[in-house]
Structure formats: C-alpha cells, structure tokens
Enzyme design. Structure first.
Site, mmCIF file in Angstrom:
data_model
loop_
_atom_site.group_PDB
_atom_site.id
_atom_site.type_symbol
_atom_site.label_atom_id
_atom_site.label_comp_id
_atom_site.label_asym_id
_atom_site.label_seq_id
_atom_site.Cartn_x
_atom_site.Cartn_y
_atom_site.Cartn_z
ATOM 1 N N THR A 46 0.862 -1.182 0.000
ATOM 2 C CA THR A 46 0.000 0.000 0.000
ATOM 3 C C THR A 46 0.904 1.239 0.000
ATOM 4 O O THR A 46 2.044 1.184 0.470
ATOM 5 C CB THR A 46 -0.963 -0.003 1.206
ATOM 6 N N THR A 48 1.416 4.321 1.520
ATOM 7 C CA THR A 48 2.107 4.885 2.678
ATOM 8 C C THR A 48 3.048 3.863 3.303
ATOM 9 O O THR A 48 4.165 4.200 3.711
ATOM 10 C CB THR A 48 1.097 5.409 3.715
ATOM 11 N N CYS A 49 2.622 2.618 3.359
ATOM 12 C CA CYS A 49 3.462 1.558 3.920
ATOM 13 C C CYS A 49 4.728 1.362 3.083
ATOM 14 O O CYS A 49 5.832 1.232 3.622
ATOM 15 C CB CYS A 49 2.686 0.246 3.994
ATOM 16 N N SER A 50 4.555 1.347 1.765
ATOM 17 C CA SER A 50 5.675 1.085 0.857
ATOM 18 C C SER A 50 6.590 2.279 0.644
ATOM 19 O O SER A 50 7.796 2.110 0.470
ATOM 20 C CB SER A 50 5.150 0.648 -0.514
#
Length: 161
Positions: A46, A48-50
């Site tokens: 996703t 923001t996570c990545s």
C-alpha cells in the site's frame, strides 16, 4: 484488550518466509527475546506503507541496531508470500524480519485491528511501532487514525532509544 506499555505481547502463530518456504513461528519466539523493535502496517504494497513506513526502518536499521536493538520486525495482516515479495522489492534483506499475520490472530489479540473495509482491505492492523524488552512493551507509538505515519516512524523510535 488494546496493547499498552507494560503488557506482554500476545502469543499467536505468525509465518515468515525461509529458503524452504513459509514457516510458522510463535510471536513469543520471534519477538519475545531481547530488545525488539516491532512495527505494524495496514498492508504490504500500500502506498504509505511502501513509500514511507517500511523504507524508514530499512534506512535506519543500522542505527537502531547500534542503539542495542537485537531484532527489527514488521508485521502485517498479509500472508508470508506477500510480505516476502514486498521485502524483496523494498530491499529489506536480513535487516527486518517480515512476519505474516494472515488470519489477523496476533493483531486481534493485541487489540490493534483496523477496519479497512471502506477501502476494500477488510480487517487489517493499525499502523504502530513498539519497543519490546523480552516480550514486554516498553514504548508504544500508535497512529491516532490508525493509518497515518507521524508517530510510528523509525525516527520516532530512535528518539526514544
């Protein structure tokens, strides 16, 4: 229960990818010895996570380890195949132990569930980071909205070590 400072992490079966394929690992075994920095993400790959959360921990891994951290671990309500692929794409290498909580057992027991159904994600994990000492939460950084990336960053964790 919602995980809090002073709590022992819940015991749950997680999975991690090894050379021989996915292997189950108990959370107490993976996270319960020494000083561990655990961070959780709503979902591998996703944006923001990545683009923000995981890369910060990869970039700051050596600094965290130099501060006495024995292990850095990432947990997500994804399977170990997805976490392994995500780790390879993001250059995690051996710096971070990628733990799949595919059924959300650990996340649920920790009280860190996030309803991502509005985005088609189903039940996921809130975004947070924790410093654990022998399986006990010493520091906890939970995002107010569960998904932002303000207080659970590698920089925030470093500032507390």
């Amino acid at each position: 229960m919602t995980l809090s400072i002073g709590d022992r992490i819940p015991n749950a079966t997680l999975t991690t990818m090894t050379e021989s394929g996915p292997q189950p690992v108990e959370s107490g075994e993976a996270l319960g010895k020494g000083t561990v920095v655990l961070f959780a993400v709503p979902g591998a790959f996703t944006p923001t996570c990545s683009d923000h959360h995981l890369p910060g921990f990869v970039l700051r891994a050596d600094e965290l380890l130099a501060k006495g951290v024995d292990r850095i671990a990432c947990i997500a309500v994804n399977d170990s195949f997805v976490l392994d692929a995500w780790g390879k794409v993001r250059g995690v290498g051996d710096k971070i132990l990628m733990l799949g909580d595919g059924n959300g057992q650990f996340t649920s027991a920790a009280g860190m569930e996030l309803d991502g159904s509005g985005f088609g994600l189903g039940t996921r994990s809130k975004r947070y980071a924790a410093v654990l000492e022998d399986g006990v939460v010493k520091e906890l950084f939970v995002e107010d909205d569960g998904v932002g990336v303000a207080v659970s960053t590698a920089d925030a964790v470093l500032a507390k070590l």
